[in-house]
Design a protein around this motif. Structure first.
Motif, mmCIF file in Angstrom:
data_model
loop_
_atom_site.group_PDB
_atom_site.id
_atom_site.type_symbol
_atom_site.label_atom_id
_atom_site.label_comp_id
_atom_site.label_asym_id
_atom_site.label_seq_id
_atom_site.Cartn_x
_atom_site.Cartn_y
_atom_site.Cartn_z
ATOM 1 N N ARG A 20 0.832 -1.211 0.000
ATOM 2 C CA ARG A 20 0.000 0.000 0.000
ATOM 3 C C ARG A 20 0.861 1.254 0.000
ATOM 4 N NH1 ARG A 20 -3.672 -1.000 4.885
ATOM 5 N NH2 ARG A 20 -3.392 1.222 4.982
ATOM 6 N N ARG A 21 0.273 2.352 -0.406
ATOM 7 C CA ARG A 21 0.995 3.622 -0.458
ATOM 8 C C ARG A 21 1.332 4.096 0.948
ATOM 9 N NH1 ARG A 21 -0.166 7.323 -5.069
ATOM 10 N NH2 ARG A 21 0.227 8.830 -3.447
ATOM 11 N N THR A 22 2.516 4.633 1.120
ATOM 12 C CA THR A 22 2.988 5.079 2.423
ATOM 13 C C THR A 22 2.204 6.281 2.923
ATOM 14 O OG1 THR A 22 5.183 4.331 1.818
ATOM 15 C CG2 THR A 22 5.029 5.777 3.700
ATOM 16 N N GLU A 23 1.838 7.193 2.054
ATOM 17 C CA GLU A 23 1.184 8.429 2.475
ATOM 18 C C GLU A 23 -0.176 8.183 3.122
ATOM 19 O OE1 GLU A 23 1.788 8.187 -1.080
ATOM 20 O OE2 GLU A 23 3.867 8.742 -0.745
ATOM 21 N N SER A 24 -0.834 7.086 2.770
ATOM 22 C CA SER A 24 -2.192 6.863 3.246
ATOM 23 C C SER A 24 -2.247 6.110 4.577
ATOM 24 C CB SER A 24 -2.991 6.091 2.192
ATOM 25 O OG SER A 24 -2.410 4.818 2.016
#
Length: 69
Positions: A20-24
Motif C-alpha cells: 500500500r501507499r505510504t502516504e495513506s
C-alpha cells in the motif's frame, strides 16, 4: 481439511500491507504492521529458516564491522 500455516498467512498479510501507499497510512496502521512483523519474527525464529536468516545476518554484520575497521 484445509490447514493454513500461521507463518505463511502472516507473510501474505505483511506483503499486502507493505504494497500500500505510504502516504495513506495512519500511525495506528503502522503500529499494526509492526506488530504483525514482530509476530512473524517470533514464529520464524525457532525454525531452520529462521536460524539460517540469523546466521546470514550475523555473517553480514561481521563482514561490515570488519570492513569498517
Amino acid at each position: 481439511m484445509l490447514t493454513i500455516n500461521v507463518g505463511v498467512l502472516l507473510v501474505v498479510i505483511v506483503l499486502f500491507r507493505l504494497r500500500r501507499r505510504t502516504e495513506s497510512r495512519s500511525r495506528l496502521d503502522e503500529k499494526f504492521t509492526v506488530a504483525i512483523v514482530l509476530a512473524l519474527g517470533v514464529l520464524i525464529a525457532p525454525t531452520p529458516v529462521g536460524q539460517g536468516i540469523l546466521n546470514f545476518l550475523g555473517q553480514l554484520a561481521s563482514g561490515v564491522t570488519q570492513s569498517v575497521h
